[in-house]
Enzyme design. Structure first.
Site: not given
Length: 801
Positions: A390-392, A709, A752
């Site tokens: 949902g960045k844009t 990781s 994660k």
């Protein structure tokens, strides 16, 4: 019931029309046998007058059918002019109310499959009611009696004489256009009624004026109005003739190639101005309304004076004019008023986006500072995170919350610096950069401007360096005077709220990244995805597919299955696609009137989407020796991976497989060397490292894997293999290791955790420094998980084995 009118009512005993063939009177049908409901023929851009022959070319299917039936059955038709000649299927509202009863005299098939018919008007009528629209228009009509001829006194004779004189003048001046029709008119001058109808029909003035003549019942009023129309046409014809004569007198053999330009110039002179003067006056008037500084006004006026000195027919004129038009259309000093209602902004952000609390908090902080200070250079925000979170769309919500205009440009694959800074005016086809172009469209100098996919801008290439061009745009200290090459004048971008989006910060040049305030937009965990699906995605897809919530129900457990078994992502884009597939399948059942269960079941998901793509219960079934469960971050979300180890007779060699990257190979080496150095602590015989080979494998060998990781998981798997102690199947771990035995923090914790919950993991081992990320996650989202925080590698032995 009212008596049905007969068409005989339309025949006025005093009606005079010209029989163009000797047997016309004999061809009249028995009108007493015909009803008053008559087919209506719409006529484009002309009016049929009584007594006048008129050819009409038809091609519309309805009209073809009307003509065919009317001609075969010897029917009369009503001819009515259209109000809009572009309308191909006119209805009652598209037609004038008054038309002319007509007969079809002849039909001429044309080579292009159209038909030309010859019709003659008989009597005016008014439409009482449209009784039928298919297969063609049919109307019930009322006859309009023909106006009685007035006494032919001196006034009448003077009026009619004026009509004939001015008509004669028009036809003489336009002999080539009208040919012998002018002679025909004057042979009928002894019949005033037909003379008016014929003149009105032949001359090509406006249809609305012809319709008025047809509808006017008083003969004197009709003749007077026609005289006014002909007088106006005569004056226009006179002006046209004068212009043509003047142009012809100016043209010689050397000027013949410039004929059209000379004619245009003469017309402009007749209108009272030099060519281009109207353009310049328009620019001057528009400049008076601009809210720009005195310096900007002076610059514009200087450029306007340059335009005055350029020849109108020179290519440089259009170049300079286009530049000034672009310059004046920019929103100089035009700002929308910001809405500083913090509660309203919070409500808008919460309504449009679920979660993203940090991002929302940063926006609300910015609004609060603006409200208190009243003036603040807009910071450059960069929303960084995986696809589909949902960045844009967040940019739209910010624009709505602030009450600002919204602008978005995609920078993905941008390779040309001029796309940002524009082209210089000296080049053919030059235009401003995309920043200036979108500000012009927004009509505001303080919009919310989303720079999408900024991490995918290409660096230095043969077309320049677009990422370097963005440095000026995204620096609050420099963008007060942004310089576009086409504009060649500084424009203030400091009030623009720039929001950049990126998936990977590593590909953004450091200088560009330094100018932005990075806000991490994490992926959604299971509970957040479930809430987003229920509040946003499912209602949206139902609406887009024409369904309502009562027609299809997504139980919560089905939504969770959809998320776990059919998607693997940090965002919700793929989830929305899967929901759309389910909704489409139900839409088809509804359209086919098939029976279906409104409440979705697991069986329905399998029928629509197939067998589950991902195994949601991928944890180890039992405690195993030499196999540890690690947590990894990928661009599409978190994943669990298994670190498998195996001992065999040999000379202590370490073998690594599973398409591992360099960092992951280094982690395996570190874990192995630390294990050998602390063998006595773990009660491992040193001879085991000399007589046995160790093999480390990470499954899914076709998938490249890298990152630090998995270091702690590799150490646990090695320790388990050498000590023969199994690792708990319910424990997953993630952390970077050092040669000193320290455990370092890692990223992607939220993703994660989502992977761990999917695999039914109950215990997660992390570095102590990762505790702050866990504390920021709402407790309801990590319910059922137990977190263990370690600082040293050796602590994993007690927790996992």
């Amino acid at each position: 019931m009212k008596d049905i009118l007969r068409l005989s009512n339309f025949l006025d005993p005093e009606m005079e029309y010209i029989p163009f063939s000797s047997d016309m009177e004999e061809a009249l049908p028995d009108l007493e046998k015909l009803n008053s409901d008559i087919p209506i023929l719409p006529l484009r851009d002309n009016v049929l007058f009584p007594g006048v022959l008129h050819p009409v070319t038809i091609g519309r299917e309805k009209t073809m059918k009307l003509v065919k039936e009317a001609h075969e059955q010897n029917k009369y038709i009503g001819v009515v002019a259209q109000r809009n000649k572009e309308q191909d299927n006119p209805g009652e509202k598209d037609l004038y109310n008054v038309g002319t009863l007509a007969r079809i005299l002849k039909i001429f098939p044309m080579p292009d499959s159209s038909v030309t018919i010859l019709i003659q008007g008989i009597q005016p009528f008014s439409i009482q009611q449209i009784v039928q629209e298919e297969p063609y228009l049919t109307a019930r009509v009322n006859p309009i009696p023909s106006a009685k001829m007035p006494e032919q006194d001196d006034n009448f004779k003077a009026l009619f004489s004026s009509l004939t004189d001015i008509a004669s003048e028009i036809f003489r001046s336009s002999k080539q256009q009208f040919g012998n029709e002018g002679d025909l008119i004057f042979r009928t001058a002894d019949n005033p009624r037909f003379f008016i109808n014929l003149v009105s029909s032949i001359l090509s003035f406006d249809t609305t004026k012809k319709q008025r003549i047809l509808e006017t019942e008083d003969f004197i009023e009709k003749a007077t109005y026609l005289l006014e129309v002909l007088t106006e046409e005569s004056k226009l014809l006179e002006i046209k003739t004068q212009i043509q004569e003047k142009v012809n007198s100016d043209i010689n053999k050397q000027q013949r190639d410039f004929f059209l330009n000379q004619q245009l110039k003469t017309i402009q002179e007749e209108l009272g101005g030099e060519p281009g003067e109207a353009d310049i006056k328009e620019l001057e008037e528009r400049a008076k309304t601009k809210k720009w500084s005195a310096e900007t006004a002076d610059y514009f006026n200087k450029e306007l004076q340059k335009l005055r000195r350029v020849n109108y027919h020179s290519p440089d004129y259009s170049t300079q004019f286009n530049y000034l038009e672009t310059f004046i259309e920019l929103p100089w000093g035009q700002y929308t008023e910001d809405n500083f209602n913090i509660k309203h902004a919070q409500s808008v952000l919460n309504e449009d986006h679920f979660g993203l609390e940090k991002v929302k908090e940063r926006i609300l902080e910015h609004l609060a500072v603006l409200k208190l200070k009243g003036d603040l250079k807009a910071p450059i925000l960069c929303l960084a995170g995986p696809p589909g979170v949902g960045k844009t769309s967040l940019g739209k919500s910010i624009a709505t919350a602030l009450g600002r205009k919204y602008v978005r440009i995609s920078l993905g694959g941008l390779r040309d610096e001029s796309e940002i800074r524009g082209h210089r005016r000296t080049y053919i086809g030059a235009m401003p950069g995309r920043i200036i172009q979108n500000l012009k469209k927004a009509e505001s100098a303080n919009p919310v401007f989303v720079l999408d996919e900024i991490d995918k801008v290409l660096g230095m290439n043969v077309s320049g360096d677009p990422s370097a061009a963005l440095l000026e745009v995204l620096d609050p200290e420099q963008n007060t005077a942004f310089h576009d090459n086409y504009l060649n004048y500084d424009f203030d971008l400091s009030k623009v709220l720039f929001i950049a989006t990126a998936n990977n910060l590593n590909t953004i040049p450091p200088a560009l990244l330094d100018r932005m305030e990075v806000i991490e937009v994490p992926g959604y965990i299971l509970e957040e995805k479930t809430a987003i699906a229920e509040k946003h995605l499912i209602p949206k897809q139902l609406k887009e597919h024409g369904m309502i919530e009562k027609q299809l129900c997504f139980p919560k457990e089905i939504t969770i299955q959809l998320i776990q078994n059919y998607t693997r992502e940090s965002g919700v884009r793929q989830l929305e696609k899967q929901i759309a597939k389910v909704v489409r399948s139900r839409a088809r059942m509804i359209a086919d009137n098939e029976g279906y269960n409104k409440k979705l079941t697991s069986k329905d998901l399998i029928n629509v989407l197939g067998a589950p793509i991902f195994d949601s219960s991928s944890q180890l079934k039992e405690n195993m020796i030499g196999v540890a469960t690690g947590l990894a971050w990928t661009p599409v979300g978190g994943e669990i991976l298994f670190i498998e180890t195996s001992l065999s007779q040999g000379k202590g060699m370490l073998t690594l497989t599973g398409n591992l990257g360099e960092v992951m190979k280094e982690s395996a080496t570190l874990a192995f060397e630390y294990l050998k150095a602390h063998a006595d602590v773990l009660k491992i015989k040193k001879e085991a490292f000399e007589t046995q080979n160790i093999h480390i494998h990470v499954p899914a060998g076709a998938t490249p894997k890298d990152g630090p990781s998995a270091g702690i998981a590799m150490f646990a798997a090695l320790a388990s293999a050498y000590t023969k102690r199994p690792i708990k199947a319910s424990v997953a771990m993630s952390g970077e290791i050092t040669l000193r035995g320290k455990v370092l923090p890692v990223g992607g914790i939220r993703e994660k955790i989502l992977a761990a919950k999917r695999a039914n993991i109950t215990d997660i081992v992390l570095c102590k420094e990762n505790k702050r990320q866990i504390d920021e996650i709402p407790s309801e989202y990590i319910e059922g998980l137990k977190f263990h925080y370690i600082d040293k590698m050796i602590e994993i032995i007690k927790l996992a084995m």
